[in-house]
Design an enzyme around this catalytic site. Structure first.
Site, PDB file in Angstrom:
ATOM      1  N   LYS A 158       0.853  -1.206   0.000  1.00 33.91           N
ATOM      2  CA  LYS A 158       0.000   0.000   0.000  1.00 33.91           C
ATOM      3  C   LYS A 158       0.879   1.242   0.000  1.00 33.91           C
ATOM      4  O   LYS A 158       2.068   1.190   0.356  1.00 33.91           O
ATOM      5  CB  LYS A 158      -0.913   0.033   1.231  1.00 33.91           C
ATOM      6  CG  LYS A 158      -0.195   0.030   2.612  1.00 33.91           C
ATOM      7  CD  LYS A 158       0.316   1.375   3.123  1.00 33.91           C
ATOM      8  CE  LYS A 158       1.040   1.244   4.468  1.00 33.91           C
ATOM      9  NZ  LYS A 158       1.915   2.359   4.797  1.00 33.91           N
TER      10      LYS A 158
ATOM     11  N   ASP B  43      -1.831  -1.345  10.689  1.00 32.94           N
ATOM     12  CA  ASP B  43      -2.116  -1.335   9.252  1.00 32.94           C
ATOM     13  C   ASP B  43      -2.808  -2.609   8.773  1.00 32.94           C
ATOM     14  O   ASP B  43      -3.230  -2.685   7.615  1.00 32.94           O
ATOM     15  CB  ASP B  43      -0.807  -1.205   8.445  1.00 32.94           C
ATOM     16  CG  ASP B  43      -0.282   0.226   8.420  1.00 32.94           C
ATOM     17  OD1 ASP B  43      -1.026   1.143   8.841  1.00 32.94           O
ATOM     18  OD2 ASP B  43       0.867   0.422   7.982  1.00 32.94           O
TER      19      ASP B  43
HETATM   20  O1  C5P Z   1       0.648  -1.093  15.233  1.00 34.97           O
HETATM   21  P1  C5P Z   1       2.058  -1.426  14.878  1.00 34.97           P
HETATM   22  O2  C5P Z   1       2.602  -2.547  15.717  1.00 34.97           O
HETATM   23  O3  C5P Z   1       2.263  -1.688  13.427  1.00 34.97           O
HETATM   24  O4  C5P Z   1       2.909  -0.122  15.217  1.00 34.97           O
HETATM   25  C1  C5P Z   1       4.297  -0.137  15.306  1.00 34.97           C
HETATM   26  C2  C5P Z   1       4.757   1.059  16.122  1.00 34.97           C
HETATM   27  O5  C5P Z   1       4.511   2.256  15.395  1.00 34.97           O
HETATM   28  C3  C5P Z   1       4.013   1.255  17.426  1.00 34.97           C
HETATM   29  O6  C5P Z   1       4.623   0.540  18.461  1.00 34.97           O
HETATM   30  C4  C5P Z   1       4.128   2.743  17.655  1.00 34.97           C
HETATM   31  O7  C5P Z   1       5.398   3.074  18.157  1.00 34.97           O
HETATM   32  C5  C5P Z   1       4.072   3.294  16.248  1.00 34.97           C
HETATM   33  N1  C5P Z   1       2.718   3.732  15.845  1.00 34.97           N
HETATM   34  C6  C5P Z   1       2.187   4.892  16.383  1.00 34.97           C
HETATM   35  N2  C5P Z   1       0.950   5.328  15.998  1.00 34.97           N
HETATM   36  C7  C5P Z   1       0.238   4.640  15.076  1.00 34.97           C
HETATM   37  C8  C5P Z   1       0.763   3.460  14.495  1.00 34.97           C
HETATM   38  C9  C5P Z   1       2.013   3.044  14.902  1.00 34.97           C
HETATM   39  O8  C5P Z   1       2.825   5.534  17.224  1.00 34.97           O
HETATM   40  N3  C5P Z   1      -0.969   5.100  14.693  1.00 34.97           N
END
Ligand code: C5P
Length: 294
Positions: A8, A139
């Site tokens: 994406k 995501d």
């Molecule tokens: O949700 P995911 O594990 O993919 O996110 C990875 C990291 O990215 C999170 O631990 C956080 O530090 C950051 N993140 C964030 N805000 C979001 C998505 C991700 O701070 N909306």
């Protein structure tokens, strides 16, 4: 069973201040692109998941998102009377670069949930699968559907929206990855966040409504990514590359997600391929792919 998982791009990405749970509220128009990972699942006699990948440096251990998706689904399957959960081999053919802001790991996880829900006869239903997806990563819910959606919350609220009229995306792939948590941390530091006022969901939807029908150049002029200053502070050469490309191509270039991929849009594939050639002349990996694939 063989499945594909598309990448994406974030056409726009608005980011607000860090929330109490550590995540950042976002408003992002996300759209799938025609660069695919491939996953091959086969039932196996041995219990558990035997996972292998052709990507060097990608863990196939407990943190791998395909593994985490399969394990979450196997646990959920324990509640389904008709379930045929069993041993599995999975082969992951990685084409979407890792740490590129293209959502490859999230796409693999989402498509694993959908595939194994069928293979194991679970029929968990949309709501349950969407909630398992959100537990795996911000995501992941987007990739349960697609091809074009407004994603909000920390990314897990997915609202399908019109695809852009532009049919082609030129992906520019720098040879280094960027870490999403690092970019968000830099965003939190003084000077990291943009001056732009955060958008409400209604404002974001209204913008998409107005912009979806623009041609590629017109749409690019309106797109933004609030993580760019943070990513360019961590990797100054990425900011410089974007400037050089904008001059060379004569069009706006943006970053996808937390980087490091840069992109621009073209109205058709031929135009995109011509742009890709011009970028490749500089020894930078670039490819023209379809925008908004199912
Ligand atoms: O949700 P995911 O594990 O993919 O996110 C990875 C990291 O990215 C999170 O631990 C956080 O530090 C950051 N993140 C964030 N805000 C979001 C998505 C991700 O701070 N909306």
């Amino acid at each position: 069973m063989e499945i594909t998982a598309p990448g994406k791009i974030n056409l726009f990405l608005g980011v607000g201040r860090r929330r109490g749970d550590g995540y950042h509220p976002i408003e992002s128009w996300m759209c799938t692109v025609g660069l695919f990972d491939k996953l091959v699942f086969e039932r196996a006699r041995r219990p558990g998941l035997d996972l292998a990948s052709d990507a060097s440096g990608l863990s196939v251990g407990p943190d791998n998102l395909v593994r985490r998706a399969a394990e979450a689904l196997a646990r959920a399957g324990a509640e389904c009377p008709a379930a045929t959960v069993g041993g599995l081999t999975a082969r992951l053919h990685k084409r979407i670069p890792v740490g590129a802001g293209l959502g490859g790991g999230s796409a693999d996880a989402a498509r694993t949930l959908l595939a194994l829900d069928r293979l194991w006869n679970l029929n968990l239903g949309r709501t349950r699968l969407q909630s398992l997806a959100a537990d795996l990563g911000s995501d992941v819910p987007f990739f349960m559907g697609g091809p074009s959606a407004l994603c909000s919350g920390r990314g897990e609220n997915v609202m399908p929206v019109a695809r852009p009229r532009a049919r082609c995306c030129l992906l520019i792939l720098p040879p280094y990855p960027l870490s999403t948590p690092r970019v968000f941390e830099r965003f939190d530091e003084p000077g990291g966040a943009p001056k732009r006022a955060a958008w409400s969901e209604d404002q974001a939807l209204e913008a998409i409504g107005r912009w979806a029908d623009l041609d590629a150049a017109g749409l690019m002029e309106r797109l933004f990514n609030d993580l760019e200053p943070a990513a360019f502070a961590l990797r100054p050469e990425l900011g410089r590359l974007r400037e050089e490309l904008e001059k060379r191509l004569g069009r706006v270039v943006r970053m996808s997600g937390s980087g490091s991929t840069l992109f621009t849009l073209a109205d058709g594939m031929e135009e995109g391929e011509a742009l890709a050639k011009r970028v490749a002349e500089q020894d930078i990996r670039a490819m023209a792919v379809e925008l908004g694939v199912e």
